[in-house]
Structure formats: structure tokens, C-alpha cells
Design a protein around this motif. Sequence first.
Motif, PDB file in Angstrom:
ATOM      1  N   VAL A  85     -23.333  -5.923 -24.466  1.00 33.11           N
ATOM      2  CA  VAL A  85     -22.608  -6.606 -23.395  1.00 33.11           C
ATOM      3  C   VAL A  85     -22.689  -5.758 -22.125  1.00 33.11           C
ATOM      4  N   ALA A  86     -23.142  -6.366 -21.049  1.00 34.42           N
ATOM      5  CA  ALA A  86     -23.198  -5.632 -19.780  1.00 34.42           C
ATOM      6  C   ALA A  86     -21.786  -5.418 -19.254  1.00 34.42           C
ATOM      7  N   PRO A  87     -21.453  -4.217 -18.777  1.00 34.25           N
ATOM      8  CA  PRO A  87     -20.125  -3.997 -18.206  1.00 34.25           C
ATOM      9  C   PRO A  87     -19.892  -4.917 -17.004  1.00 34.25           C
ATOM     10  N   PRO A  88     -18.636  -5.290 -16.720  1.00 35.24           N
ATOM     11  CA  PRO A  88     -18.336  -6.101 -15.535  1.00 35.24           C
ATOM     12  C   PRO A  88     -18.778  -5.388 -14.254  1.00 35.24           C
ATOM     13  N   ARG A  89     -18.834  -6.158 -13.174  1.00 33.19           N
ATOM     14  CA  ARG A  89     -19.332  -5.608 -11.906  1.00 33.19           C
ATOM     15  C   ARG A  89     -18.540  -4.377 -11.480  1.00 33.19           C
ATOM     16  N   ALA A  90     -17.210  -4.467 -11.543  1.00 31.29           N
ATOM     17  CA  ALA A  90     -16.390  -3.335 -11.115  1.00 31.29           C
ATOM     18  C   ALA A  90     -16.649  -2.110 -11.994  1.00 31.29           C
ATOM     19  N   HIS A 131     -13.119 -18.632  -3.763  1.00 29.09           N
ATOM     20  CA  HIS A 131     -12.566 -17.421  -3.151  1.00 29.09           C
ATOM     21  C   HIS A 131     -12.394 -16.322  -4.197  1.00 29.09           C
ATOM     22  N   GLU A 132     -11.891 -16.694  -5.391  1.00 27.74           N
ATOM     23  CA  GLU A 132     -11.667 -15.702  -6.437  1.00 27.74           C
ATOM     24  C   GLU A 132     -12.978 -15.052  -6.861  1.00 27.74           C
ATOM     25  N   VAL A 133     -14.002 -15.865  -7.050  1.00 29.01           N
ATOM     26  CA  VAL A 133     -15.292 -15.330  -7.481  1.00 29.01           C
ATOM     27  C   VAL A 133     -15.894 -14.435  -6.405  1.00 29.01           C
ATOM     28  N   GLN A 158     -17.477  -9.217  -4.463  1.00 31.54           N
ATOM     29  CA  GLN A 158     -17.487  -8.241  -3.384  1.00 31.54           C
ATOM     30  C   GLN A 158     -16.592  -7.041  -3.676  1.00 31.54           C
ATOM     31  N   LEU A 159     -16.116  -6.946  -4.942  1.00 33.76           N
ATOM     32  CA  LEU A 159     -15.312  -5.812  -5.406  1.00 33.76           C
ATOM     33  C   LEU A 159     -14.011  -5.666  -4.628  1.00 33.76           C
ATOM     34  N   ARG A 160     -13.445  -6.804  -4.259  1.00 33.90           N
ATOM     35  CA  ARG A 160     -12.121  -6.750  -3.638  1.00 33.90           C
ATOM     36  C   ARG A 160     -11.024  -6.813  -4.687  1.00 33.90           C
ATOM     37  N   ARG A 161     -11.326  -7.415  -5.839  1.00 30.68           N
ATOM     38  CA  ARG A 161     -10.352  -7.518  -6.913  1.00 30.68           C
ATOM     39  C   ARG A 161     -11.055  -7.268  -8.234  1.00 30.68           C
ATOM     40  N   GLY A 162     -10.269  -7.157  -9.285  1.00 32.05           N
ATOM     41  CA  GLY A 162     -10.816  -6.942 -10.612  1.00 32.05           C
ATOM     42  C   GLY A 162     -10.147  -5.770 -11.296  1.00 32.05           C
ATOM     43  N   ARG A 163     -10.712  -5.368 -12.419  1.00 32.23           N
ATOM     44  CA  ARG A 163     -10.144  -4.239 -13.155  1.00 32.23           C
ATOM     45  C   ARG A 163     -11.249  -3.535 -13.917  1.00 32.23           C
ATOM     46  N   VAL A 164     -10.995  -2.283 -14.218  1.00 30.72           N
ATOM     47  CA  VAL A 164     -11.891  -1.492 -15.063  1.00 30.72           C
ATOM     48  C   VAL A 164     -11.049  -0.845 -16.143  1.00 30.72           C
ATOM     49  N   ARG A 165     -11.472  -0.996 -17.390  1.00 33.40           N
ATOM     50  CA  ARG A 165     -10.790  -0.363 -18.524  1.00 33.40           C
ATOM     51  C   ARG A 165     -11.645   0.826 -18.957  1.00 33.40           C
TER      52      ARG A 165
END
Length: 303
Positions: free
Chosen positions: A275-280, A80-82, A87-94
Motif C-alpha cells: 500500500v502506498a503511503p498517503p500523500r501527507a 474543495h476537500e480533495v 495541496q497538503l493543507r489538510r490530512g494526517r500522518v500516523r
Amino acid sequence: MQFQQLQYFVAVAETRHFTRAAERVHVSQPSLSQQIRALEKELGAELFSRARGNIALTDAGEALLPLARRILADADTARHEVQELAQLRRGRVRLGATPSLCTGLLPDVLRAFHDLHPGIELLIEEGGSHDLVRELARGALDLALVVLPLPTPSPALTTVELLQEDLVVVSSAASPAPRRPVRIADLQGEPLVMFRHGYDLRELTVAACRAEGFEPSFTVEGGEMDAVLGFVRAGLGVAVVPRMVAARAGRDLRVTALARPGLRRTIALAHRSDVAPPRAARELQRLLLRTRTSAPPEPGADS
């Protein structure tokens, strides 16, 4: 021990029936029974008592059941977390940005991003381009909006030009209207409100004045963007700021264009090359790249 075997074991333990358990997990009853026997063989203990057709847990089965349920629950949580992140429901962008961009460019872009992905946490760090490049290099930021050229070119960073922006002169609306447009040379002897060291705008303005053969005169220096605008409103002097910032500054400031060729700055989006940026972060990057344009110099009229 296989994950699937634990699923079959829990199904039998809860239904107390091999056929009904097989129906629940959508396999044939012989296949389910074979996997249960394989699990028992690996563990070295029988998990079910099959006396007279009645299915009951043995002591070993009773000990395994809560552990198997926990493993299955953890796996479901992980899935569920993955999926939430994918699906960009959670995460963070710095995201790092110069203070003027936090005031001018970012509010509208971040508003649009938040509307699209309200579950993504946005962490914003303000700083000069030099500081932001250092934070990117050590992995503390995913993306950064910087002013080109970089103070120290870095092959470890990828930069993509977003836009070019005019700089303008802001003064108090209560002060006498300056000649339109203002030349850099006109700033000689003019009291300037100047940003703190580390601001790209400070270096750019000072360099432009020196190119005209004079040192700028500061009445107040060392401020952040909001403080500089406040000092200008109070009539302490004028300041050179990006047009996007001036457009948001309110009616109590007069905005005057600089005479051609004027001053422009180039804004770029930077991230680490290795390093590729995270999905979000890639989604925010896509939104920022939609702002890519080359803004032409605007007419030299007060506003």
C-alpha cells in the motif's frame, strides 16, 4: 440526470431567464435549453412555466431546486476537500517510532514538517520495533522508524536505512568521571539503569554485555526514556543511550563514548510494501530521508 443539467437548472431558476442563465454558466442559450428539456424528459415533469415569456418554477421545479442546490454544494465541498488534501493543507500522518527516536531524532524533523504543512495532523505512536512492525502490518500506521535488523523480518514491509548512530554511556554529572572511553567490559559490576522490556536499547545492551561474558547488574529497570535519564541524574546508575538523546539530556548528565568498536544502531524508515503511503505521509517520508547519513564514531571525550 447529469450534474451539468442540475447546474443549468439552478442557473435558470435563479435568473428566471434562459439567456442570462446561459451567460452565467458560459454556454449557448440553445444548448442550455436543450439540456433543460432533456432533464424534464428524464424526470417526467416540466420544471419551468414559460407562459408569455415569463419564467417561473412549476411545483416539480420548486421541489427539485433545494435538492439540486444541495447536490451542487456537496460536489463543491468534495472538490474543495480533495484539493485541500492534494495541496497538503489538510490530512494526517500516523507515524510510529521507538521512544529514543521520539526524544532524539523526531523533534527537529516534526518541527520542520509542521512549519511546511501546519494543517497536517501528526499522530505519533511510541513503541519497540516489534510492536511498530505489527502496527504497520495491520494498517494502523503509515510510517514507522524502527531499529534494524527487525526482530521478525517481514516481506510485506519496505525499509530504507536512514542513519547509523553511536550509543554512549550517560552518568550523573555529580559522580566520579569514568575512564575515557568506556569499554563494554567496564560495565561489569557497574550499576545500570535499564529500560523496560520491549526497548530495542535493552536488548542491544544486554546482548553486548553477554558477548563480553557477563550479565549486566541492574539497580533500576522498567523505565521509559525520560525516567531512565532521571534515575541516572539522581545517581542510581549509568545507562547506555543513543548519542542524539544524550545531546539533548542537559548539563546535569555526563556523556562518555564507548571504546571502539563501540555500539551502533541502524535506524530505518518502514512502510507497507503493498500500500502506498498517503500523500501527507509521503511528504514526511521525503523530509525524513533528507536526514539519511552514516554518522562516524565520535571521539571518546566526555561532554
